[in-house]
Design an enzyme around this catalytic site. Structure first.
Site, PDB file in Angstrom:
ATOM      1  N   LYS A 129      45.486  34.796  58.079  1.00 58.39           N
ATOM      2  CA  LYS A 129      44.529  35.195  57.275  1.00 58.39           C
ATOM      3  C   LYS A 129      42.990  34.549  57.897  1.00 58.39           C
ATOM      4  O   LYS A 129      43.120  33.253  58.620  1.00 58.39           O
ATOM      5  CB  LYS A 129      44.225  35.047  55.923  1.00 58.39           C
ATOM      6  CG  LYS A 129      43.304  35.743  54.963  1.00 58.39           C
ATOM      7  CD  LYS A 129      43.919  37.060  54.811  1.00 58.39           C
ATOM      8  CE  LYS A 129      42.779  38.035  54.092  1.00 58.39           C
ATOM      9  NZ  LYS A 129      43.583  39.315  53.450  1.00 58.39           N
ATOM     10  N   ASP A 169      39.138  42.929  55.502  1.00 63.47           N
ATOM     11  CA  ASP A 169      39.496  42.426  54.060  1.00 63.47           C
ATOM     12  C   ASP A 169      37.847  42.642  53.365  1.00 63.47           C
ATOM     13  O   ASP A 169      37.287  43.489  53.851  1.00 63.47           O
ATOM     14  CB  ASP A 169      39.872  41.038  53.913  1.00 63.47           C
ATOM     15  CG  ASP A 169      40.449  40.614  52.634  1.00 63.47           C
ATOM     16  OD1 ASP A 169      41.538  41.030  52.162  1.00 63.47           O
ATOM     17  OD2 ASP A 169      39.607  40.020  51.590  1.00 63.47           O
TER      18      ASP A 169
HETATM   19  P1  NDP Z   1      35.445  45.628  49.728  1.00 67.00           P
HETATM   20  O1  NDP Z   1      34.536  44.594  50.500  1.00 67.00           O
HETATM   21  O2  NDP Z   1      35.580  47.041  50.322  1.00 67.00           O
HETATM   22  O3  NDP Z   1      34.980  45.786  48.396  1.00 67.00           O
HETATM   23  C1  NDP Z   1      35.071  44.623  47.563  1.00 67.00           C
HETATM   24  C2  NDP Z   1      34.733  44.921  46.119  1.00 67.00           C
HETATM   25  O4  NDP Z   1      35.093  44.044  45.397  1.00 67.00           O
HETATM   26  C3  NDP Z   1      33.189  45.168  46.159  1.00 67.00           C
HETATM   27  O5  NDP Z   1      32.877  46.490  45.070  1.00 67.00           O
HETATM   28  C4  NDP Z   1      32.643  43.910  45.527  1.00 67.00           C
HETATM   29  O6  NDP Z   1      31.419  44.070  45.080  1.00 67.00           O
HETATM   30  C5  NDP Z   1      33.688  43.273  44.649  1.00 67.00           C
HETATM   31  N1  NDP Z   1      33.751  41.909  44.847  1.00 67.00           N
HETATM   32  C6  NDP Z   1      34.073  41.393  45.801  1.00 67.00           C
HETATM   33  N2  NDP Z   1      33.831  39.934  45.669  1.00 67.00           N
HETATM   34  C7  NDP Z   1      33.261  39.845  44.372  1.00 67.00           C
HETATM   35  C8  NDP Z   1      33.339  38.860  43.490  1.00 67.00           C
HETATM   36  N3  NDP Z   1      33.073  37.506  43.870  1.00 67.00           N
HETATM   37  N4  NDP Z   1      32.926  39.057  42.227  1.00 67.00           N
HETATM   38  C9  NDP Z   1      32.830  40.398  41.728  1.00 67.00           C
HETATM   39  N5  NDP Z   1      33.187  41.597  42.430  1.00 67.00           N
HETATM   40  C10 NDP Z   1      33.269  41.152  43.919  1.00 67.00           C
HETATM   41  O7  NDP Z   1      36.932  44.836  49.851  1.00 67.00           O
HETATM   42  P2  NDP Z   1      38.314  45.478  49.715  1.00 67.00           P
HETATM   43  O8  NDP Z   1      38.307  46.664  48.777  1.00 67.00           O
HETATM   44  O9  NDP Z   1      38.836  45.652  50.999  1.00 67.00           O
HETATM   45  O10 NDP Z   1      39.075  44.285  48.896  1.00 67.00           O
HETATM   46  C11 NDP Z   1      39.143  44.124  47.701  1.00 67.00           C
HETATM   47  C12 NDP Z   1      40.289  43.209  47.194  1.00 67.00           C
HETATM   48  O11 NDP Z   1      41.416  43.872  47.863  1.00 67.00           O
HETATM   49  C13 NDP Z   1      40.254  41.837  47.800  1.00 67.00           C
HETATM   50  O12 NDP Z   1      40.733  41.028  46.945  1.00 67.00           O
HETATM   51  C14 NDP Z   1      41.059  41.956  49.083  1.00 67.00           C
HETATM   52  O13 NDP Z   1      41.565  40.846  49.394  1.00 67.00           O
HETATM   53  C15 NDP Z   1      42.203  42.792  48.660  1.00 67.00           C
HETATM   54  N6  NDP Z   1      43.026  43.400  49.788  1.00 67.00           N
HETATM   55  C16 NDP Z   1      42.303  44.449  50.569  1.00 67.00           C
HETATM   56  C17 NDP Z   1      43.303  45.096  51.577  1.00 67.00           C
HETATM   57  C18 NDP Z   1      42.604  46.130  52.653  1.00 67.00           C
HETATM   58  O14 NDP Z   1      43.293  46.702  53.469  1.00 67.00           O
HETATM   59  N7  NDP Z   1      41.140  46.000  52.500  1.00 67.00           N
HETATM   60  C19 NDP Z   1      44.665  45.151  51.345  1.00 67.00           C
HETATM   61  C20 NDP Z   1      45.216  44.134  50.329  1.00 67.00           C
HETATM   62  C21 NDP Z   1      44.509  43.621  49.387  1.00 67.00           C
HETATM   63  P3  NDP Z   1      29.984  43.516  45.803  1.00 67.00           P
HETATM   64  O15 NDP Z   1      29.662  44.662  46.728  1.00 67.00           O
HETATM   65  O16 NDP Z   1      28.949  43.190  44.577  1.00 67.00           O
HETATM   66  O17 NDP Z   1      30.578  42.145  46.372  1.00 67.00           O
HETATM   67  O1  2IT Z   2      45.091  41.055  52.301  1.00 64.92           O
HETATM   68  C1  2IT Z   2      45.716  42.068  52.808  1.00 64.92           C
HETATM   69  O2  2IT Z   2      46.941  42.427  53.019  1.00 64.92           O
HETATM   70  C2  2IT Z   2      44.753  42.927  53.660  1.00 64.92           C
HETATM   71  N1  2IT Z   2      43.563  42.528  53.943  1.00 64.92           N
HETATM   72  C3  2IT Z   2      45.166  43.555  54.985  1.00 64.92           C
HETATM   73  C4  2IT Z   2      45.591  42.893  56.145  1.00 64.92           C
HETATM   74  C5  2IT Z   2      45.971  43.746  57.201  1.00 64.92           C
HETATM   75  O3  2IT Z   2      46.463  43.034  58.322  1.00 64.92           O
HETATM   76  O4  2IT Z   2      45.771  44.823  57.324  1.00 64.92           O
END
Ligand code: NDP
Ligand code: 2IT
Length: 447
Positions: A129, A169
């Site tokens: 990561k 992420d």
């Molecule tokens: P994005 O950046 O697309 O969206 C993040 C969302 O979460 C936004 O709505 C953001 O709001 C909110 N958020 C982030 N930080 C905070 C905080 N400290 N407090 C409150 N709200 C918060 O990210 P993703 O959708 O990609 O990721 C969301 C979660 O999913 C994370 O935990 C990530 O690690 C996990 N994840 C993502 C994957 C992927 O493929 N993208 C895969 C597996 C897990 P704001 O705009 O106000 O910051």
């Molecule tokens: O938390 C996660 O699994 C991710 N942000 C996706 C990682 C990836 O390599 O697609």
């Protein structure tokens, strides 16, 4: 105490002493250790090979300076990280997070979780990561580009097709991956598989954008089905409004559920008719605006400041899709009082240890992050495979593989839990199934 508990306690004590200032990392390891004793009781060879101590220490942790110029001409400096945690079953694989809160503790917790998540997918990828404390909010496209270029000038020294393959992420989506890839290519030539989550015109996989959210719903469907339930007609509370939340909402609604909420770090909207996906995508993907604006387009919805987990609203299924520790013990108690019989984690470690204890005490269905959100990285691994084969599989092919992977990893978690006397404990099952594959590989490869 058994030899296994002695061993686990001694590794935990060393870790506490070594990294006392890394609370998120300590929490992630703590959640894992709570479930793993029976495995060490059954497999003394894991103790002999000192697998646990080797697993909680990253193989490599890189920190670097990222200097970039803002639109006003000022030089800014951020911190970049890449933690290459474990490569026993394949090249390091995991996302990059750009958020002001990013530090070594957060990158290590995410990298540690990624080891087991990646193992659960059944695909040959190790855990890693990275990210930066850079805040993309309010930055121009040109600033984002210059930051990404500077970040990649350093990161490219440490990654490789069979070494380490980053992706997105929080704060890193298609735009950022495009800029990162462009700089990598200028420095090293075209190596499509060096990053995943790329644009479709330069080696990206169909269904990668949707994969984490869709995968979360495929996992939820499997978990509900195993318990004689389904999403059809259920009210679902979703946090977040980003990549994971958006496509979880879409797939939940396709499955007959009513996704009544979306949120960001300022507040949340409740839409009793189900979140309108076109409005959500326009706000978050097109305009990069705040969720508050949802009510301008849908006046029947309501906006509230604060956490969606404090909302006074009835629902059946909780899908946290924002960030770590977004649900504390009190909020978990509220979630249960509000009627939720199931929770599946789209975000990484969204529940504090107190929240997890509350789910377990109330005996609600609990799908842990490393299993429930594995769909994103699974399709990333499929993207790597397509890049190597120089093909682009169809949406239906990739989506079908994603569904199979999520159903199989749920079944494997159930089987592992049952084998170790933890029936119905999907957290223990995911930890054990993910861990044993990595541990066997480590033992087989010597030390
Ligand atoms: P994005 O950046 O697309 O969206 C993040 C969302 O979460 C936004 O709505 C953001 O709001 C909110 N958020 C982030 N930080 C905070 C905080 N400290 N407090 C409150 N709200 C918060 O990210 P993703 O959708 O990609 O990721 C969301 C979660 O999913 C994370 O935990 C990530 O690690 C996990 N994840 C993502 C994957 C992927 O493929 N993208 C895969 C597996 C897990 P704001 O705009 O106000 O910051
Ligand atoms: O938390 C996660 O699994 C991710 N942000 C996706 C990682 C990836 O390599 O697609």
């Amino acid at each position: 105490m058994t030899q296994a508990t002695d061993y686990i306690n001694s590794v935990a004590a060393t870790l506490k002493q070594r990294d006392p200032n890394q609370p998120e990392f300590q929490e992630a390891v703590g959640n894992f250790l709570k479930t793993i004793t029976p495995v060490f009781e059954k497999h003394p060879e894991y103790i002999k090979a000192n697998v646990l101590a080797r697993l909680v220490e990253p193989e490599r942790a890189i920190q670097f300076q990222v200097a970039w110029q803002d639109d006003a001409g000022n030089m800014q400096v951020n911190r970049g990280f890449r933690v290459q945690f474990n490569s026993a079953i394949g090249p390091y694989k995991g996302g990059l997070r750009f958020h002001p809160s990013v530090n070594l503790s957060i990158v290590k917790f995410l990298g540690f979780e990624q080891i087991f998540k990646n193992s659960l997918t059944g695909l040959p990828i190790g855990g890693g990561k990275g990210g930066s404390d850079f805040n993309p909010k309010g930055k121009s496209d040109a600033e984002i580009m210059r930051f990404c270029q500077s970040f990649m000038i350093e990161l490219q020294k440490h990654i490789g097709l069979d070494v380490d393959v980053p992706a997105g992420d929080i704060g890193v989506g298609g735009r950022e991956i495009g800029y990162l890839y462009g700089m990598y290519k200028r420095l090293n030539g075209s190596e499509r598989g060096i990053l995943t989550g790329k644009g479709l015109s330069f080696g990206g996989s169909l269904a990668r954008t949707e994969a984490t959210g869709y995968g979360l719903i495929y996992y939820t469907n499997a978990m509900l089905k195993a318990n004689g339930k389904s999403l059809d007609g259920k009210r679902v509370l979703v946090s977040g409004a980003g990549n994971v939340a958006t496509y979880a909402i879409q797939k939940a609604e396709e499955n007959g559920a009513i996704a009544i909420s979306a949120s960001d770090s300022n507040g949340y909207v409740i839409d009793e008719n189900g979140i309108n996906l076109d409005v959500l995508k326009d706000i978050k993907e097109v305009r990069r605006a705040r969720i508050k604006e949802y009510v301008d387009a849908v006046p029947s919805a309501t906006y509230h400041e604060g956490s969606v987990w404090d909302a006074d609203v009835q629902y059946d299924v909780a899908l946290p899709c924002a960030t770590q520790n977004e649900i504390n013990g009190d909020q978990a108690a509220k979630l249960i009082a509000n009627g939720a019989f199931a929770i599946a984690e789209g975000a990484n470690m969204p529940s504090t240890p107190e929240a997890i204890a509350a789910y377990q005490a109330a005996d609600i269905l609990y799908g842990p992050a490393k299993a429930a959100n594995a769909g994103g990285v699974a399709v990333s691994a499929l993207e790597m495979s397509q890049n190597s084969r120089r093909v682009s599989d169809s949406f239906a092919t990739v989506d079908g593989e994603l569904k199979d992977i999520m159903e199989t990893l749920f079944a494997n978690s159930v089987a592992a839990a049952n084998e170790y006397g933890e029936d119905g404990n999907y957290l223990a099952g995911a930890n054990i199934a993910g861990f044993t594959k990595v541990a066997d590989a480590m033992v087989a490869q010597g030390w």
